[in-house]
Enzyme design. Sequence first.
Site, mmCIF file in Angstrom:
data_model
loop_
_atom_site.group_PDB
_atom_site.id
_atom_site.type_symbol
_atom_site.label_atom_id
_atom_site.label_comp_id
_atom_site.label_asym_id
_atom_site.label_seq_id
_atom_site.Cartn_x
_atom_site.Cartn_y
_atom_site.Cartn_z
ATOM 1 N N GLN A 177 39.663 40.646 32.058
ATOM 2 C CA GLN A 177 40.609 39.576 32.404
ATOM 3 C C GLN A 177 42.043 40.079 32.270
ATOM 4 O O GLN A 177 42.397 40.713 31.277
ATOM 5 C CB GLN A 177 40.397 38.358 31.502
ATOM 6 C CG GLN A 177 39.171 37.536 31.848
ATOM 7 C CD GLN A 177 39.319 36.685 33.103
ATOM 8 O OE1 GLN A 177 40.365 36.659 33.736
ATOM 9 N NE2 GLN A 177 38.257 36.002 33.474
ATOM 10 N N GLU A 227 26.075 43.023 35.856
ATOM 11 C CA GLU A 227 27.346 43.507 36.404
ATOM 12 C C GLU A 227 27.076 44.622 37.417
ATOM 13 O O GLU A 227 26.229 45.483 37.180
ATOM 14 C CB GLU A 227 28.252 44.027 35.272
ATOM 15 C CG GLU A 227 29.475 44.789 35.706
ATOM 16 C CD GLU A 227 30.434 43.965 36.546
ATOM 17 O OE1 GLU A 227 30.952 44.524 37.519
ATOM 18 O OE2 GLU A 227 30.653 42.786 36.220
ATOM 19 N N ASN A 277 31.278 34.260 37.030
ATOM 20 C CA ASN A 277 32.717 34.500 37.226
ATOM 21 C C ASN A 277 32.864 35.491 38.381
ATOM 22 O O ASN A 277 33.225 36.647 38.185
ATOM 23 C CB ASN A 277 33.329 35.065 35.932
ATOM 24 C CG ASN A 277 34.847 35.140 36.006
ATOM 25 O OD1 ASN A 277 35.455 34.810 37.029
ATOM 26 N ND2 ASN A 277 35.475 35.597 34.937
ATOM 27 N N CYS A 305 38.842 32.001 40.257
ATOM 28 C CA CYS A 305 40.292 32.174 40.389
ATOM 29 C C CYS A 305 40.781 31.615 41.719
ATOM 30 O O CYS A 305 41.988 31.533 41.959
ATOM 31 C CB CYS A 305 40.677 33.646 40.254
ATOM 32 S SG CYS A 305 39.895 34.710 41.474
ATOM 33 N N GLU A 351 43.045 29.606 36.876
ATOM 34 C CA GLU A 351 41.604 29.876 36.750
ATOM 35 C C GLU A 351 40.947 28.526 36.491
ATOM 36 O O GLU A 351 41.380 27.783 35.595
ATOM 37 C CB GLU A 351 41.361 30.827 35.576
ATOM 38 C CG GLU A 351 39.990 31.445 35.564
ATOM 39 C CD GLU A 351 39.943 32.823 36.204
ATOM 40 O OE1 GLU A 351 38.902 33.472 36.097
ATOM 41 O OE2 GLU A 351 40.929 33.248 36.815
#
Length: 358
Positions: A177, A227, A277, A305, A351
């Site tokens: 982040q 990921e 996310n 975002c 966000e």
Amino acid sequence: PVINGYRNKSTFSVNRGPDGNPKTVGLYVGTGKARNIVCVKANHVENIPLKHKEVAQCYEEFIRCSPLDACLLFHKGGHWRELVVRTTSYDHTMAIVTFHPQDLGQEALATQKSLLKEFFACGPGATCALTSLYFQESTMTRCSHEQAPFQLLHGEPHIFEEVLGLKFRISPDAFFQVNTAGAEALYQAVGELGQVGGDTILLDICCGTGEQCLSLAHQASKIIGIEVVEKAIEDARWNAAFNGISNCEFHSGKAEAVLPQLLSSWEDARPVVAVVNPSRAGLHYRVVQAIRNCKSIRRLLYISCKPEGEAMRNFTELCCPPDPGKKLLGDPFTPMLAIPFDMFPHTVHCELVLLLTR
């Protein structure tokens, strides 16, 4: 909590400045459509820390002394391209220089890498006190490490940051982040909204280096991270081991490939809280299908975002009635709460954390 100089990562472009110099390092103003793009220095930008501006200024000084041209467009020749600067609260600084090799041979490339290293290690750029200096030979925008490896020219391979009392290792292309203090507030809220408890499995899709799920590991029964960036997963596993966290597992690969396989044989009776996310492109449809069709997932936190973009498509897919034709078989989610986090002061962006339950 921090309004000025909060960015821990800045990307500086190389292009023509207002004075016409093609070796100007800064930020773009204008649009390609209007053909009025100009590169301006970032000195006045309040969300970029002084250290980032200092490294950008030194990089500009270096390329202006170089006989090699800047690469403004990939197909029009030139070599020197963008600069990425990452910093942490430990005063660590990582610089990543992108270079288009064009038709340079290995000997000529080695010379340029040596000159760059000398400039930042013991030349005028030594004032930047870089912890890590990386070089990437890139023939396209945003190359991954697999497409074009990051080459460490000087210093340490990683920088380190602290989040909510845990220490995290960061590789050059790992997601972290951009606002560390803001991220701490965000992660605490995710734990509260998700009602992560001792009987809960926390499923973190797009987990980066694991800072979000690992910071909540003490509340959960187990955490599972997914990921796509392999180096980030290596960081996540190191971060877990270094911080003594054992109730976790991390999977490397595209979420649309890993998640359906992971959940298809899911037999664990414990409740699952899923956190996603994704990038601005949103979640792949197969990820949405896997979430909808896993009955154990009763709470979902969608962090975006750009919620007004592709994420809106995901919201309708998650909340629409069951549709066998689209393989959306599970009960629909219902949006319960939306909280904006001002992770990007001095910009119009926020966000958004959206809580969905079923």
